[in-house]
Design a protein around this motif. Structure first.
Motif, PDB file in Angstrom:
ATOM      1  N   MET A   1      36.245  37.957  31.652  1.00 22.28           N
ATOM      2  CA  MET A   1      36.434  39.173  31.956  1.00 22.28           C
ATOM      3  C   MET A   1      37.176  39.276  33.341  1.00 22.28           C
ATOM      4  O   MET A   1      36.782  38.502  34.289  1.00 22.28           O
ATOM      5  N   ALA A   2      38.169  39.865  33.489  1.00 22.65           N
ATOM      6  CA  ALA A   2      38.911  39.769  34.840  1.00 22.65           C
ATOM      7  C   ALA A   2      38.185  40.370  35.808  1.00 22.65           C
ATOM      8  O   ALA A   2      37.376  41.602  35.643  1.00 22.65           O
ATOM      9  N   GLY A   3      38.451  39.999  37.143  1.00 27.20           N
ATOM     10  CA  GLY A   3      37.650  40.472  38.108  1.00 27.20           C
ATOM     11  C   GLY A   3      36.144  39.915  38.494  1.00 27.20           C
ATOM     12  O   GLY A   3      35.623  40.307  39.324  1.00 27.20           O
ATOM     13  N   ASP A   4      35.923  38.818  37.577  1.00 26.05           N
ATOM     14  CA  ASP A   4      34.518  38.251  37.774  1.00 26.05           C
ATOM     15  C   ASP A   4      34.863  37.326  39.218  1.00 26.05           C
ATOM     16  O   ASP A   4      35.675  36.856  39.482  1.00 26.05           O
ATOM     17  N   GLN A   5      33.588  37.413  39.940  1.00 29.06           N
ATOM     18  CA  GLN A   5      33.642  36.682  41.081  1.00 29.06           C
ATOM     19  C   GLN A   5      32.681  35.401  40.977  1.00 29.06           C
ATOM     20  O   GLN A   5      31.756  35.501  40.313  1.00 29.06           O
ATOM     21  N   ILE A   6      32.996  34.511  41.808  1.00 30.47           N
ATOM     22  CA  ILE A   6      32.484  33.171  41.642  1.00 30.47           C
ATOM     23  C   ILE A   6      32.084  32.661  43.358  1.00 30.47           C
ATOM     24  O   ILE A   6      32.841  33.408  44.234  1.00 30.47           O
ATOM     25  N   VAL A   7      31.088  31.910  43.574  1.00 25.80           N
ATOM     26  CA  VAL A   7      30.741  31.381  44.928  1.00 25.80           C
ATOM     27  C   VAL A   7      31.106  29.714  44.848  1.00 25.80           C
ATOM     28  O   VAL A   7      30.696  29.038  43.951  1.00 25.80           O
ATOM     29  N   VAL A   8      31.968  29.415  45.765  1.00 26.94           N
ATOM     30  CA  VAL A   8      31.994  28.175  46.110  1.00 26.94           C
ATOM     31  C   VAL A   8      31.646  27.764  47.477  1.00 26.94           C
ATOM     32  O   VAL A   8      31.449  28.632  48.343  1.00 26.94           O
ATOM     33  N   GLN A   9      31.525  26.519  47.796  1.00 26.79           N
ATOM     34  CA  GLN A   9      31.261  26.129  49.503  1.00 26.79           C
ATOM     35  C   GLN A   9      32.411  25.685  50.106  1.00 26.79           C
ATOM     36  O   GLN A   9      33.009  24.612  49.543  1.00 26.79           O
ATOM     37  N   VAL A  10      32.817  26.146  51.216  1.00 28.16           N
ATOM     38  CA  VAL A  10      33.837  25.453  51.975  1.00 28.16           C
ATOM     39  C   VAL A  10      33.357  25.045  53.243  1.00 28.16           C
ATOM     40  O   VAL A  10      32.612  25.456  54.050  1.00 28.16           O
TER      41      VAL A  10
END
Length: 87
Positions: A1-10
């Motif tokens: 689904m377009a617009g899904d958000q994910i979390v990464v660590q920077v």
């Protein structure tokens, strides 16, 4: 689904990005605009956006020298810049 958000660590900080975003996009959102330091100490960051210049090298999930402009973010990805160290 377009617009899904994910979390990464920077550099240890959580950053929310759109699914499918490049690691460079995550770096920009994290205001981490220095991926490494040159031998003379100058800040370096993505330049060409296609992997040729290799200025965007970061460590991803413990693997060094990954090209941020050519890598797609995955949920939980650990991205570490070399901003504090000389090349």
């Amino acid at each position: 689904m377009a617009g899904d958000q994910i979390v990464v660590q920077v550099d240890g900080r959580p950053v929310t990005v759109a699914e499918g975003a490049s690691v460079v996009a995550a770096l920009v959102l994290a205001d981490a605009l220095c991926t490494r330091r040159s031998v003379s100490g100058e800040a370096r960051f993505a330049l060409c956006g296609m992997g040729y210049c290799q200025e965007c090298r970061v460590s991803i999930d413990g693997r060094a020298h990954r090209l941020a402009c050519q890598t797609t973010c995955r949920a939980g990805m650990l991205i570490a810049t070399g901003a504090g160290e000389a090349a």
